[in-house]
Design a protein around this motif. Structure first.
Motif, PDB file in Angstrom:
ATOM      1  N   UNK A  78      -3.357  22.394   5.613  1.00 37.21           N
ATOM      2  CA  UNK A  78      -2.713  21.144   5.253  1.00 37.21           C
ATOM      3  C   UNK A  78      -1.490  21.648   4.167  1.00 37.21           C
ATOM      4  N   UNK A  79      -0.480  21.079   4.450  1.00 34.24           N
ATOM      5  CA  UNK A  79       0.785  21.438   3.606  1.00 34.24           C
ATOM      6  C   UNK A  79       1.172  20.297   3.106  1.00 34.24           C
ATOM      7  N   UNK A  80       1.184  20.210   1.747  1.00 31.05           N
ATOM      8  CA  UNK A  80       1.635  19.091   1.018  1.00 31.05           C
ATOM      9  C   UNK A  80       2.859  19.399   0.468  1.00 31.05           C
ATOM     10  N   UNK A  81       3.804  18.292   0.437  1.00 31.55           N
ATOM     11  CA  UNK A  81       4.960  18.583  -0.346  1.00 31.55           C
ATOM     12  C   UNK A  81       5.266  17.207  -1.290  1.00 31.55           C
ATOM     13  N   UNK A  82       6.468  17.231  -1.992  1.00 32.78           N
ATOM     14  CA  UNK A  82       6.852  15.982  -2.836  1.00 32.78           C
ATOM     15  C   UNK A  82       6.002  14.654  -2.440  1.00 32.78           C
ATOM     16  N   UNK A  83       6.664  14.423  -1.168  1.00 30.68           N
ATOM     17  CA  UNK A  83       6.390  12.789  -0.677  1.00 30.68           C
ATOM     18  C   UNK A  83       5.624  12.798   0.567  1.00 30.68           C
TER      19      UNK A  83
ATOM     20  N   UNK B  57       2.758   9.316  -8.876  1.00 31.29           N
ATOM     21  CA  UNK B  57       1.643   8.550  -8.458  1.00 31.29           C
ATOM     22  C   UNK B  57       1.496   9.014  -7.067  1.00 31.29           C
ATOM     23  N   UNK B  58       2.717   9.206  -6.496  1.00 32.68           N
ATOM     24  CA  UNK B  58       2.726   9.467  -5.020  1.00 32.68           C
ATOM     25  C   UNK B  58       1.974  11.070  -4.934  1.00 32.68           C
TER      26      UNK B  58
ATOM     27  N   UNK C 131       4.520  10.739   5.940  1.00 35.27           N
ATOM     28  CA  UNK C 131       5.552  10.568   4.782  1.00 35.27           C
ATOM     29  C   UNK C 131       5.088   9.121   3.855  1.00 35.27           C
ATOM     30  N   UNK C 132       4.765   9.501   2.622  1.00 35.63           N
ATOM     31  CA  UNK C 132       4.238   8.561   1.998  1.00 35.63           C
ATOM     32  C   UNK C 132       5.155   7.811   1.032  1.00 35.63           C
ATOM     33  N   UNK C 133       6.153   8.198   0.876  1.00 33.75           N
ATOM     34  CA  UNK C 133       7.283   7.575  -0.111  1.00 33.75           C
ATOM     35  C   UNK C 133       8.660   8.212   0.174  1.00 33.75           C
TER      36      UNK C 133
ATOM     37  N   UNK D  70       0.851  -1.273   0.035  1.00 31.25           N
ATOM     38  CA  UNK D  70      -0.021  -0.119   0.017  1.00 31.25           C
ATOM     39  C   UNK D  70       0.760   1.243  -0.066  1.00 31.25           C
ATOM     40  N   UNK D  71       0.487   2.234  -0.703  1.00 32.69           N
ATOM     41  CA  UNK D  71       1.118   3.448  -0.503  1.00 32.69           C
ATOM     42  C   UNK D  71       0.924   4.328   0.482  1.00 32.69           C
ATOM     43  N   UNK D  72      -0.258   4.228   1.408  1.00 32.59           N
ATOM     44  CA  UNK D  72      -0.345   5.154   2.490  1.00 32.59           C
ATOM     45  C   UNK D  72       0.483   4.715   3.819  1.00 32.59           C
ATOM     46  N   UNK D  73       0.593   5.544   4.655  1.00 32.72           N
ATOM     47  CA  UNK D  73       1.218   5.062   5.954  1.00 32.72           C
ATOM     48  C   UNK D  73       0.184   4.682   6.835  1.00 32.72           C
ATOM     49  N   UNK D  74       0.545   3.714   7.772  1.00 30.59           N
ATOM     50  CA  UNK D  74      -0.142   3.047   8.680  1.00 30.59           C
ATOM     51  C   UNK D  74      -0.684   3.657   9.920  1.00 30.59           C
TER      52      UNK D  74
END
Length: 229
Positions: free
Chosen positions: A47-52, A26-27, A18-20, A1-5
């Motif tokens: 909400x602050x989104x970054x590369x991963x 895709x991430x 951290x997703x990757x 799975x891509x999402x954290x637990x």
């Protein structure tokens, strides 16, 4: 799975995911979907989104650690059973006057890349770029991915002042300076349009997941659109 637990809590009202470890479209698409799913949640402050990664500030009077973790557990589970797609993403065209008159590094970039200035312009404007992150200052979007033929390291000596509207790139990224600031990227052109939307909550014309296209314009077009020198 891509999402954290699980959530990583930075303090009593901030959680981090951290997703990757690797930058990947895709991430970024998944993160944009998470951001989109949080819209309208009155318990989410920012909400602050970054590369991963994704940092979420929540209202401690609305969520505690247990309930915010449960909120994301449910959100991730719902995304896992559906097609991840950011339907809120926009295509944005940015007009650019590419010329040494406003892009002082254009000739040097062409020389270092063994290209003509016209080829540099065609390469830079010949593809669309994904907005991977918004940061540094209001309206500043980190865009990728730059064509390998014009990838260069950052300047050895950053400029103390880069004018508003300057179009620049370094390594695998490109961006537009929404206001005057220091900067160490290569300047190849300038846009006459505003990159900060003061009427929106995000302030930025661009958001994570948007597709950005640079359109070459003439000097006359640049001036007619309010361009400055």
């Amino acid at each position: 799975m891509m999402y954290p637990t699980e959530c990583q809590f930075l303090n009593s009202q901030t959680c981090f995911f951290e997703f990757s470890k690797e930058v990947d479209e895709a991430v970024s698409e998944y993160i944009a979907s998470v951001v989109n799913a949080l819209e309208g949640d009155k318990g989410i402050v920012d909400v602050i989104a970054s590369y991963t990664t994704l940092m979420v500030v929540f209202d401690p009077y609305h969520y505690d650690r247990h309930s915010i973790a449960k909120r994301f557990q449910t959100l991730f589970a719902n995304l896992a059973t559906s097609k991840v797609e950011d339907t809120s993403a926009c295509d944005i065209e940015i007009p650019v006057f590419y010329d040494p008159e406003v892009g002082p590094d254009l000739l040097d970039v062409a020389k270092r890349c063994n290209l003509t200035p016209e080829e540099v312009i065609a390469i830079h404007s010949g593809r669309s770029y994904r907005a991977y992150a918004i940061g540094f200052m209001p309206g500043y979007a980190y865009l990728g991915t730059l064509d390998e033929r014009i990838q260069l390291p950052r300047r050895d000596t950053p400029r103390l002042k880069v004018a508003k509207g300057m179009v620049a790139f370094a390594e695998k990224q490109t961006a537009v300076y929404p206001s005057e600031s220091p900067g160490g990227w290569h300047l190849v052109g300038r846009t006459p349009i505003e990159l900060v939307d003061w009427g929106s909550e995000s302030l930025s014309l661009m958001k994570v997941g948007d597709r950005i296209h640079f359109k070459p314009i003439t000097r006359d077009d640049y001036l007619a659109m309010g361009g400055k020198f």
